[in-house]
Design a protein around this motif. Structure first.
Motif, PDB file in Angstrom:
ATOM      1  N   THR A 105      30.198  47.509  43.528  1.00 48.59           N
ATOM      2  CA  THR A 105      29.096  47.601  41.961  1.00 48.59           C
ATOM      3  C   THR A 105      30.352  47.794  40.754  1.00 48.59           C
ATOM      4  O   THR A 105      29.208  48.000  40.019  1.00 48.59           O
ATOM      5  CB  THR A 105      29.004  49.189  42.296  1.00 48.59           C
ATOM      6  N   GLN A 106      31.151  47.379  40.339  1.00 47.46           N
ATOM      7  CA  GLN A 106      31.923  46.991  39.059  1.00 47.46           C
ATOM      8  C   GLN A 106      31.670  45.909  38.727  1.00 47.46           C
ATOM      9  O   GLN A 106      31.740  45.078  39.573  1.00 47.46           O
ATOM     10  CB  GLN A 106      33.343  47.388  39.440  1.00 47.46           C
ATOM     11  N   THR A 107      31.949  45.768  37.677  1.00 53.08           N
ATOM     12  CA  THR A 107      31.867  44.361  36.812  1.00 53.08           C
ATOM     13  C   THR A 107      32.856  44.145  36.930  1.00 53.08           C
ATOM     14  O   THR A 107      33.972  44.487  36.774  1.00 53.08           O
ATOM     15  CB  THR A 107      31.500  44.659  35.095  1.00 53.08           C
ATOM     16  N   VAL A 108      33.283  42.190  37.519  1.00 55.53           N
ATOM     17  CA  VAL A 108      34.366  41.578  37.566  1.00 55.53           C
ATOM     18  C   VAL A 108      34.806  41.054  36.118  1.00 55.53           C
ATOM     19  O   VAL A 108      34.642  40.217  35.403  1.00 55.53           O
ATOM     20  CB  VAL A 108      34.420  40.491  38.548  1.00 55.53           C
ATOM     21  N   SER A 109      35.809  41.386  35.649  1.00 57.46           N
ATOM     22  CA  SER A 109      35.894  40.734  34.141  1.00 57.46           C
ATOM     23  C   SER A 109      37.478  40.272  33.830  1.00 57.46           C
ATOM     24  O   SER A 109      37.353  39.868  33.186  1.00 57.46           O
ATOM     25  CB  SER A 109      35.680  42.020  33.481  1.00 57.46           C
ATOM     26  N   SER A 110      38.211  40.364  35.267  1.00 53.74           N
ATOM     27  CA  SER A 110      39.864  40.113  35.110  1.00 53.74           C
ATOM     28  C   SER A 110      39.963  39.487  36.325  1.00 53.74           C
ATOM     29  O   SER A 110      39.434  39.814  37.174  1.00 53.74           O
ATOM     30  CB  SER A 110      40.418  40.737  34.335  1.00 53.74           C
ATOM     31  N   SER A 111      41.243  38.896  37.029  1.00 57.63           N
ATOM     32  CA  SER A 111      42.235  38.630  37.840  1.00 57.63           C
ATOM     33  C   SER A 111      42.108  39.187  38.820  1.00 57.63           C
ATOM     34  O   SER A 111      42.071  40.068  40.049  1.00 57.63           O
ATOM     35  CB  SER A 111      42.973  37.341  37.948  1.00 57.63           C
ATOM     36  N   LYS A 112      42.275  40.609  38.118  1.00 60.91           N
ATOM     37  CA  LYS A 112      42.827  42.526  38.531  1.00 60.91           C
ATOM     38  C   LYS A 112      41.768  42.583  39.069  1.00 60.91           C
ATOM     39  O   LYS A 112      42.257  43.105  40.143  1.00 60.91           O
ATOM     40  CB  LYS A 112      43.461  42.906  37.528  1.00 60.91           C
ATOM     41  N   ASP A 113      40.527  42.643  39.032  1.00 58.55           N
ATOM     42  CA  ASP A 113      39.586  43.494  39.486  1.00 58.55           C
ATOM     43  C   ASP A 113      39.155  42.858  40.483  1.00 58.55           C
ATOM     44  O   ASP A 113      38.758  43.522  41.449  1.00 58.55           O
ATOM     45  CB  ASP A 113      38.448  43.295  38.578  1.00 58.55           C
ATOM     46  N   ALA A 114      39.170  41.577  40.400  1.00 61.98           N
ATOM     47  CA  ALA A 114      39.213  40.484  41.656  1.00 61.98           C
ATOM     48  C   ALA A 114      40.037  40.481  42.904  1.00 61.98           C
ATOM     49  O   ALA A 114      39.673  41.091  43.241  1.00 61.98           O
ATOM     50  CB  ALA A 114      38.746  38.698  41.150  1.00 61.98           C
ATOM     51  N   ALA A 115      40.887  41.328  42.331  1.00 61.77           N
ATOM     52  CA  ALA A 115      42.016  41.265  43.592  1.00 61.77           C
ATOM     53  C   ALA A 115      42.464  42.199  44.035  1.00 61.77           C
ATOM     54  O   ALA A 115      41.622  42.728  45.319  1.00 61.77           O
ATOM     55  CB  ALA A 115      43.653  41.113  42.553  1.00 61.77           C
ATOM     56  N   GLN A 116      41.717  43.304  43.327  1.00 63.18           N
ATOM     57  CA  GLN A 116      41.735  44.911  44.082  1.00 63.18           C
ATOM     58  C   GLN A 116      40.464  44.902  45.127  1.00 63.18           C
ATOM     59  O   GLN A 116      40.608  45.162  46.289  1.00 63.18           O
ATOM     60  CB  GLN A 116      41.129  46.005  42.843  1.00 63.18           C
ATOM     61  N   TYR A 117      39.418  44.340  44.440  1.00 60.54           N
ATOM     62  CA  TYR A 117      38.039  44.210  45.780  1.00 60.54           C
ATOM     63  C   TYR A 117      38.861  42.800  46.577  1.00 60.54           C
ATOM     64  O   TYR A 117      38.513  43.832  48.143  1.00 60.54           O
ATOM     65  CB  TYR A 117      37.060  43.130  45.357  1.00 60.54           C
ATOM     66  N   LEU A 118      39.285  42.281  46.693  1.00 60.27           N
ATOM     67  CA  LEU A 118      40.122  40.663  48.168  1.00 60.27           C
ATOM     68  C   LEU A 118      41.107  41.094  48.804  1.00 60.27           C
ATOM     69  O   LEU A 118      41.188  41.449  49.737  1.00 60.27           O
ATOM     70  CB  LEU A 118      40.259  39.538  46.971  1.00 60.27           C
ATOM     71  N   LYS A 119      42.011  42.389  47.690  1.00 55.01           N
ATOM     72  CA  LYS A 119      42.982  43.209  48.912  1.00 55.01           C
ATOM     73  C   LYS A 119      42.329  44.148  49.907  1.00 55.01           C
ATOM     74  O   LYS A 119      42.829  44.337  50.619  1.00 55.01           O
ATOM     75  CB  LYS A 119      43.682  43.387  47.654  1.00 55.01           C
ATOM     76  N   ALA A 120      41.456  44.273  49.119  1.00 56.62           N
ATOM     77  CA  ALA A 120      41.277  45.965  49.565  1.00 56.62           C
ATOM     78  C   ALA A 120      39.942  45.420  51.026  1.00 56.62           C
ATOM     79  O   ALA A 120      40.655  45.870  52.129  1.00 56.62           O
ATOM     80  CB  ALA A 120      39.722  46.599  49.193  1.00 56.62           C
ATOM     81  N   GLN A 121      39.701  44.273  51.341  1.00 59.41           N
ATOM     82  CA  GLN A 121      38.944  43.193  52.049  1.00 59.41           C
ATOM     83  C   GLN A 121      39.783  42.732  52.831  1.00 59.41           C
ATOM     84  O   GLN A 121      39.602  42.689  54.509  1.00 59.41           O
ATOM     85  CB  GLN A 121      37.542  42.428  51.804  1.00 59.41           C
ATOM     86  N   LEU A 122      41.350  42.209  52.334  1.00 58.99           N
ATOM     87  CA  LEU A 122      41.960  40.743  52.847  1.00 58.99           C
ATOM     88  C   LEU A 122      43.257  41.704  53.214  1.00 58.99           C
ATOM     89  O   LEU A 122      43.912  40.691  54.571  1.00 58.99           O
ATOM     90  CB  LEU A 122      41.666  39.420  52.339  1.00 58.99           C
ATOM     91  N   GLN A 123      44.408  42.406  52.610  1.00 63.01           N
ATOM     92  CA  GLN A 123      45.725  42.420  52.734  1.00 63.01           C
ATOM     93  C   GLN A 123      45.931  42.891  54.316  1.00 63.01           C
ATOM     94  O   GLN A 123      46.746  42.649  54.645  1.00 63.01           O
ATOM     95  CB  GLN A 123      45.974  43.527  51.640  1.00 63.01           C
ATOM     96  N   HIS A 124      45.295  43.978  54.903  1.00 62.03           N
ATOM     97  CA  HIS A 124      45.163  44.127  56.426  1.00 62.03           C
ATOM     98  C   HIS A 124      45.163  43.103  56.798  1.00 62.03           C
ATOM     99  O   HIS A 124      45.761  43.720  58.857  1.00 62.03           O
ATOM    100  CB  HIS A 124      44.656  45.434  56.753  1.00 62.03           C
ATOM    101  N   LYS A 125      44.789  42.280  56.959  1.00 56.08           N
ATOM    102  CA  LYS A 125      44.256  41.490  58.038  1.00 56.08           C
ATOM    103  C   LYS A 125      45.336  41.181  58.749  1.00 56.08           C
ATOM    104  O   LYS A 125      46.015  40.203  57.740  1.00 56.08           O
ATOM    105  CB  LYS A 125      43.618  40.253  57.875  1.00 56.08           C
ATOM    106  N   THR A 126      45.251  40.589  60.289  1.00 59.32           N
ATOM    107  CA  THR A 126      46.840  39.982  60.748  1.00 59.32           C
ATOM    108  C   THR A 126      46.478  38.411  60.822  1.00 59.32           C
ATOM    109  O   THR A 126      47.307  37.561  61.689  1.00 59.32           O
ATOM    110  CB  THR A 126      47.055  40.575  62.195  1.00 59.32           C
ATOM    111  N   VAL A 127      45.012  38.259  60.778  1.00 56.38           N
ATOM    112  CA  VAL A 127      45.383  36.073  60.730  1.00 56.38           C
ATOM    113  C   VAL A 127      44.666  35.612  59.060  1.00 56.38           C
ATOM    114  O   VAL A 127      44.369  36.818  59.094  1.00 56.38           O
ATOM    115  CB  VAL A 127      44.215  35.796  62.104  1.00 56.38           C
TER     116      VAL A 127
END
Length: 229
Positions: A105-127
């Motif tokens: 729901t936040q505005t993506v204004s930097s790589s850090k914003d995008a990375a926070q969202y993407l890490k929440a989605q992907l960092q725990h994946k084993t593949v």
């Protein structure tokens, strides 16, 4: 030597009572997991089972969040049957989804914003997974797509699919991302080639590729920040 159950502990030391008295922030990861586990065995408390579970994943909650019910059972912790494993998997998935929704729901204004969202989605994946997030003119995420899922060593992303998904939602820009389950954040030559291919193809349909972000439990790597776009 007698075994004391959690019910025999001082009230302040019991996870449920401690949460009621002091709030969830006062509990350790093991204590929160103990509440989910609910009860132990004849010789082991729920808290001890939770501690064993955390030790089995090197105290990485993100690793535990990426495990299936069967993978938790394969850890061989006596007392963690399918019912308890289902509860743990469901609770951690809710946590991942809640965090992702808050970031979306936040505005993506930097790589850090995008990375926070993407890490929440992907960092725990084993593949390895390759995803794309699509943004409108205000840099709000309007769509999230998993493009492909591969094995432990890699995945394949088709630029045609990536752009078609963006056109379907009238995206003005996109960010592509994939995870490295190994933890290594360095992009491969194939990553660089694919990024350039998608950038050029997106430009042909007036869609800007803002970044390619590699994520893992170690952090993230931004192509934009490193001058690779």
């Amino acid at each position: 030597m007698g075994y004391n159950t959690i019910k025999q502990w001082a009230i302040d030391d019991r996870p449920r009572e401690k949460l009621l008295l002091k709030g969830s922030n006062a509990l350790s990861n093991a204590e929160l997991l103990a509440i989910l586990i609910n009860n132990g065995t004849a010789n082991t408390s729920a808290l001890a089972l939770a501690q064993q579970l955390l030790q089995a994943v090197d105290n990485h909650l993100s690793r535990l969040a990426g495990m299936s019910v069967e993978e938790i059972r394969q850890l061989g912790i006596k007392g963690l049957g399918p019912a308890k494993a289902v509860t743990i998997v469901a609770a951690l998935e809710l946590g991942v989804r809640t965090h992702s929704y808050q970031l979306q729901t936040q505005t993506v204004s930097s790589s850090k914003d995008a990375a926070q969202y993407l890490k929440a989605q992907l960092q725990h994946k084993t593949v390895e997974q390759f995803v794309a997030i699509y943004l409108n003119r205000a840099n709000k995420i309007i769509r999230h797509e998993t493009i492909s899922t591969g094995g432990i060593t890699g995945t394949i992303a088709d630029p045609k699919i990536i752009l078609r998904k963006g056109l379907e939602c009238n995206a003005c820009s996109l960010i592509i991302s994939h995870n490295h389950p190994s933890g290594n954040l360095n992009p491969s030559n194939a990553d660089k080639t694919l990024t350039e291919k998608i950038k050029q193809a997106a430009a042909l349909v007036d869609m800007a590729l803002l970044d390619h972000i590699i994520v893992s439990h170690e952090g993230y790597f931004s192509f934009a920040d490193e001058g690779l776009l």
